[in-house]
Motif scaffolding. Structure first.
Motif: not given
Length: 249
Positions: A17, A19-21, A45-46, A170-173, A178, A232
């Motif tokens: 999924r 990652d928004s950042r 993705s992205y 906490d990367c979602t990808d 990750a 990070n």
């Protein structure tokens, strides 16, 4: 590579999924481009939701997992794109170039079909590997022949802006790097099933047993506990942005 993704693509969308950042970094690099080509698009993705996107993806399994709201995808490869010259304002390629059969051909195709910036997220094989490579050194042996060095992009595309893309804790990808702060995740077969590196490793049972033992005994924490204080970590991912070269140059 198409065959690998036809195999590991099952359930891929659940683990990978965006990652928004990281997405923000990619979308900023696209500038004001309105029509964007996503090369090696996977499940989408992205892909920016506020622009027109065309997706190009070789694997039917991955195309089948694209959500209904995603851009329509064409099945095809980076090396032979079915698009006219200057068809798009920009092109992006996210964690895909190491899978291409011919990097130079794919990059030149991106340049041919896109008038504006080329935005590429990749891994720099000259960077330091994070702790997982201590348990599975074959990761390095797999990466070195296929991960392009930064100077390779510049040799083909001309001067590039290169930016480190630190991975959030906490990367979602769920790509390979990750889970640098969540070592137990690599013990999960569902996590590993959506990471192409693991699909290419012959056997890692002993390495995973050692990792599980070290987590249980506290040895992993003793060596790497300082990572728990970080938000990070730079584990080698780089955003490469190539602007168009004037046709007069």
């Amino acid at each position: 590579m198409t065959a690998i993704y036809d195999r590991i693509g099952i359930g891929y969308a659940r683990q990978r999924r965006p990652d928004s950042r990281i997405a923000r970094t990619i979308h900023d690099a696209l500038g004001d481009a309105r029509h964007v080509l996503n090369v090696g698009a996977g499940t989408g993705s992205y892909e920016p939701g506020d622009r027109t996107v065309t997706a190009l993806e070789p694997s039917a399994e991955m195309i089948g997992q694209r959500p209904p709201e995603a851009a329509q995808a064409c099945q095809g490869t980076a090396e032979a794109m079915p698009f006219a010259d200057d068809r798009f304002d920009a092109a992006m390629a996210i964690l895909t170039v190491h899978h291409w059969a011919d990097l130079e051909a794919g990059l030149r195709e991106m340049r041919r079909v896109a008038m504006g910036p080329l935005v590429i997220l990749s891994f720099d094989p000259q960077s330091l590997y994070f702790w997982l490579a201590d348990y599975i050194p074959d990761i390095i042996a797999l990466d070195q022949p296929v991960m392009p060095k930064i100077e390779t992009f510049e040799a083909i595309l001309g001067p590039c802006e290169v930016k480190a893309v630190p991975v959030p804790h906490d990367c979602t990808d769920g790509f390979l790097g990750a889970y640098w702060q969540r070592p137990h995740a690599y013990l999960d077969p569902q996590v590993r099933a959506s990471i192409s590196t693991f699909a290419k490793l012959d056997t890692i049972a002993d390495a995973l047993a050692k990792l599980e033992q070290d987590i249980g005994s506290g040895d992993w924490q003793a060596r790497h506990g300082h990572l728990m204080e970080l938000e990070n970590l730079d584990v080698g991912y780089r955003l490469v942005v190539a602007q168009p070269i004037s046709k007069n140059e």
